[in-house]
Design a protein around this motif. Structure first.
Motif, PDB file in Angstrom:
ATOM      1  N   SER A 203     -28.169 -23.397  60.389  1.00 33.85           N
ATOM      2  CA  SER A 203     -29.432 -22.895  60.969  1.00 33.85           C
ATOM      3  C   SER A 203     -29.436 -22.715  62.365  1.00 33.85           C
ATOM      4  N   VAL A 204     -28.381 -23.109  63.007  1.00 35.79           N
ATOM      5  CA  VAL A 204     -28.323 -23.070  64.250  1.00 35.79           C
ATOM      6  C   VAL A 204     -27.260 -21.825  64.850  1.00 35.79           C
ATOM      7  N   ILE A 205     -26.207 -21.817  64.034  1.00 37.71           N
ATOM      8  CA  ILE A 205     -25.051 -21.086  64.457  1.00 37.71           C
ATOM      9  C   ILE A 205     -25.170 -19.828  65.142  1.00 37.71           C
ATOM     10  N   GLY A 206     -26.443 -18.923  64.493  1.00 39.17           N
ATOM     11  CA  GLY A 206     -26.651 -17.563  64.832  1.00 39.17           C
ATOM     12  C   GLY A 206     -27.516 -17.746  66.136  1.00 39.17           C
ATOM     13  N   LYS A 207     -27.897 -18.761  66.300  1.00 37.75           N
ATOM     14  CA  LYS A 207     -28.897 -18.782  67.658  1.00 37.75           C
ATOM     15  C   LYS A 207     -28.126 -19.506  69.004  1.00 37.75           C
ATOM     16  N   ILE A 208     -27.340 -20.468  68.928  1.00 33.09           N
ATOM     17  CA  ILE A 208     -26.530 -20.931  69.959  1.00 33.09           C
ATOM     18  C   ILE A 208     -25.145 -20.586  70.085  1.00 33.09           C
ATOM     19  N   LYS A 209     -24.689 -19.889  69.010  1.00 35.12           N
ATOM     20  CA  LYS A 209     -23.181 -19.404  68.752  1.00 35.12           C
ATOM     21  C   LYS A 209     -22.285 -20.425  69.200  1.00 35.12           C
ATOM     22  N   LEU A 210     -21.017 -20.104  69.724  1.00 36.08           N
ATOM     23  CA  LEU A 210     -19.940 -20.976  69.748  1.00 36.08           C
ATOM     24  C   LEU A 210     -19.542 -21.824  71.002  1.00 36.08           C
ATOM     25  N   ILE A 211     -20.151 -21.262  72.106  1.00 38.52           N
ATOM     26  CA  ILE A 211     -20.014 -21.442  73.489  1.00 38.52           C
ATOM     27  C   ILE A 211     -20.241 -22.968  73.812  1.00 38.52           C
ATOM     28  N   PRO A 212     -21.568 -23.601  73.187  1.00 35.81           N
ATOM     29  CA  PRO A 212     -21.961 -24.730  73.540  1.00 35.81           C
ATOM     30  C   PRO A 212     -21.102 -25.904  72.796  1.00 35.81           C
ATOM     31  N   PHE A 213     -20.337 -25.562  71.473  1.00 34.06           N
ATOM     32  CA  PHE A 213     -19.447 -26.334  71.098  1.00 34.06           C
ATOM     33  C   PHE A 213     -18.167 -26.381  71.763  1.00 34.06           C
ATOM     34  N   ALA A 214     -17.917 -25.292  72.340  1.00 35.58           N
ATOM     35  CA  ALA A 214     -16.556 -25.246  73.058  1.00 35.58           C
ATOM     36  C   ALA A 214     -16.516 -26.294  74.282  1.00 35.58           C
ATOM     37  N   ILE A 215     -17.736 -26.050  75.140  1.00 29.98           N
ATOM     38  CA  ILE A 215     -18.019 -26.863  76.149  1.00 29.98           C
ATOM     39  C   ILE A 215     -17.812 -28.336  75.813  1.00 29.98           C
ATOM     40  N   TYR A 216     -18.306 -28.621  74.613  1.00 27.63           N
ATOM     41  CA  TYR A 216     -18.578 -30.094  74.258  1.00 27.63           C
ATOM     42  C   TYR A 216     -16.961 -30.547  74.086  1.00 27.63           C
ATOM     43  N   ARG A 217     -16.201 -29.782  73.453  1.00 24.11           N
ATOM     44  CA  ARG A 217     -14.760 -29.880  73.135  1.00 24.11           C
ATOM     45  C   ARG A 217     -13.851 -30.106  74.262  1.00 24.11           C
ATOM     46  N   ILE A 218     -14.159 -29.483  75.489  1.00 29.11           N
ATOM     47  CA  ILE A 218     -13.520 -29.466  76.652  1.00 29.11           C
ATOM     48  C   ILE A 218     -13.811 -30.946  77.375  1.00 29.11           C
ATOM     49  N   VAL A 219     -15.222 -31.272  77.348  1.00 30.97           N
ATOM     50  CA  VAL A 219     -15.883 -32.359  77.922  1.00 30.97           C
ATOM     51  C   VAL A 219     -15.132 -33.467  77.045  1.00 30.97           C
ATOM     52  N   LEU A 220     -15.202 -33.491  75.591  1.00 30.25           N
ATOM     53  CA  LEU A 220     -14.423 -34.574  75.004  1.00 30.25           C
ATOM     54  C   LEU A 220     -13.079 -34.782  75.525  1.00 30.25           C
ATOM     55  N   ALA A 221     -12.248 -33.785  75.510  1.00 32.92           N
ATOM     56  CA  ALA A 221     -10.697 -33.768  75.839  1.00 32.92           C
ATOM     57  C   ALA A 221     -10.797 -34.394  77.036  1.00 32.92           C
ATOM     58  N   LEU A 222     -11.472 -34.171  78.338  1.00 31.49           N
ATOM     59  CA  LEU A 222     -11.211 -34.876  79.459  1.00 31.49           C
ATOM     60  C   LEU A 222     -11.792 -36.192  79.573  1.00 31.49           C
ATOM     61  N   VAL A 223     -12.683 -36.580  78.564  1.00 34.57           N
ATOM     62  CA  VAL A 223     -12.842 -37.885  78.737  1.00 34.57           C
ATOM     63  C   VAL A 223     -11.852 -38.598  77.992  1.00 34.57           C
ATOM     64  N   ILE A 224     -11.323 -38.332  76.954  1.00 33.11           N
ATOM     65  CA  ILE A 224     -10.404 -38.915  76.129  1.00 33.11           C
ATOM     66  C   ILE A 224      -9.089 -39.000  77.128  1.00 33.11           C
ATOM     67  N   TYR A 225      -8.802 -37.936  77.712  1.00 32.14           N
ATOM     68  CA  TYR A 225      -7.574 -38.081  78.648  1.00 32.14           C
ATOM     69  C   TYR A 225      -8.021 -39.135  79.883  1.00 32.14           C
ATOM     70  N   SER A 226      -9.345 -39.080  80.628  1.00 32.95           N
ATOM     71  CA  SER A 226      -9.334 -40.105  81.529  1.00 32.95           C
ATOM     72  C   SER A 226      -9.316 -41.514  81.227  1.00 32.95           C
ATOM     73  N   VAL A 227      -9.906 -41.944  79.933  1.00 32.27           N
ATOM     74  CA  VAL A 227     -10.264 -43.065  79.682  1.00 32.27           C
ATOM     75  C   VAL A 227      -8.501 -43.580  79.160  1.00 32.27           C
ATOM     76  N   PHE A 228      -7.834 -42.839  78.413  1.00 32.41           N
ATOM     77  CA  PHE A 228      -6.790 -43.629  77.761  1.00 32.41           C
ATOM     78  C   PHE A 228      -5.580 -43.001  78.305  1.00 32.41           C
ATOM     79  N   PHE A 229      -5.460 -42.031  79.261  1.00 33.76           N
ATOM     80  CA  PHE A 229      -4.067 -41.625  79.931  1.00 33.76           C
ATOM     81  C   PHE A 229      -4.144 -41.951  81.464  1.00 33.76           C
ATOM     82  N   ASN A 230      -5.090 -42.649  82.077  1.00 29.63           N
ATOM     83  CA  ASN A 230      -5.240 -43.015  83.535  1.00 29.63           C
ATOM     84  C   ASN A 230      -5.170 -44.387  83.763  1.00 29.63           C
TER      85      ASN A 230
END
Length: 276
Positions: free
Chosen positions: A249-276
């Motif tokens: 219902s939302v993919i045609g409206k918000i497209k892919l970039i919001p999901f991409a941003i979430y992925r990058i933020v998630l990766a940064l959080v995991i890296y900072s928590v578990f690898f620093n």
């Protein structure tokens, strides 16, 4: 089955259901929630825990079947086509097979290498970020030149090209739906057409892999583990059903970039928590 075990099964099923078909990588999320937090291998044996993950994946697949049951029956010839698309413009089973071939062949050839070298938190983080860049590139370039509005207008060339791009998803963390939808957008599909094609392709490839794994691990379906499996399966099915309907219902409206941003933020959080 005690309450804590029930809640763990419910939570793992929920994570699987919510993330399997969104372009955010279910593998990455399962590693975060299970391998880094719940540690299901601590309260189940290693092999039963792995079998459980296959069982909840089947719950997600069942949700796709429920959402697309008419389309799937049309594809295998068990139901008459009822949509308004011209006869020459209807998605065919052969097009789905063409889309599945590249990743299917590479998956068989490199299965052992992938299992041995790519299933780690570090490689998943790389997959999350690279997959996000692919999604951003797809929205910025392919999203501006849509020629295929519905899944019924997909060509064999588009199906094969999407299949080639889907090969990226063999890298854990890249995301099957993320790479496939990106591939569809890059070859001129609308986001909704690419998402529909992605979900339809997911049924045979995921069901086949899951059923094969279950056959190999059937001995782990013990009476002690069965309640855990049932709760996880039902949880994954319910949350996947909700996730698929919301995503479509939302993919045609918000497209892919919001999901991409979430992925990058998630990766940064995991890296900072578990690898620093």
């Amino acid at each position: 089955m005690d309450l804590i075990l029930f809640l763990k099964a419910l939570l793992l099923g929920m994570v699987e259901g919510l993330t399997e078909f969104a372009p955010i990588s279910s593998t990455g999320h399962m590693i975060i929630v299970d391998d880094m937090w719940l540690q299901s291998k601590d309260f189940l044996t290693k092999y039963v825990a792995n079998t459980f993950k296959v069982v909840i994946q089947l719950g997600s697949i069942l949700a796709v079947v429920v959402v697309f049951w008419k389309r799937l029956l049309n594809l295998i010839g068990l139901k008459k086509e009822t949509n308004s698309a011209p006869k020459g413009e209807r998605l065919k089973l052969s097009q789905v097979i063409v889309g599945l071939l590249p990743a299917g062949v590479l998956g068989v050839l490199f299965e052992d290498f992938i299992d041995e070298h790519l299933f780690s938190t570090e490689t998943v983080l790389i997959g999350l970020v690279l997959g996000a860049f692919l999604m951003i590139f797809a929205d910025w370039s392919g999203g501006k030149s849509t020629t295929t509005e519905t899944v019924d207008q997909i060509t064999y060339k588009q199906a094969f090209t999407v299949g080639l791009i889907q090969c990226f998803s063999l890298w854990p963390g890249f995301s099957r739906s993320g790479s496939t939808i990106s591939g569809g957008v890059l070859v001129g599909m609308s986001h909704r057409a690419a998402a529909d094609f992605t979900f339809i392709m997911a049924v045979p490839i995921m069901a086949g892999a899951s059923l094969l794994s279950l056959v190999k691990n059937w001995q782990y379906f013990t009476m002690d583990a069965l309640p855990f499996f049932i709760v996880g399966f039902v949880s994954a099915f319910i949350f996947a059903l909700l996730s698929i309907q919301f995503f479509l219902s939302v993919i045609g409206k918000i497209k892919l970039i919001p999901f991409a941003i979430y992925r990058i933020v998630l990766a940064l959080v995991i890296y900072s928590v578990f690898f620093n």
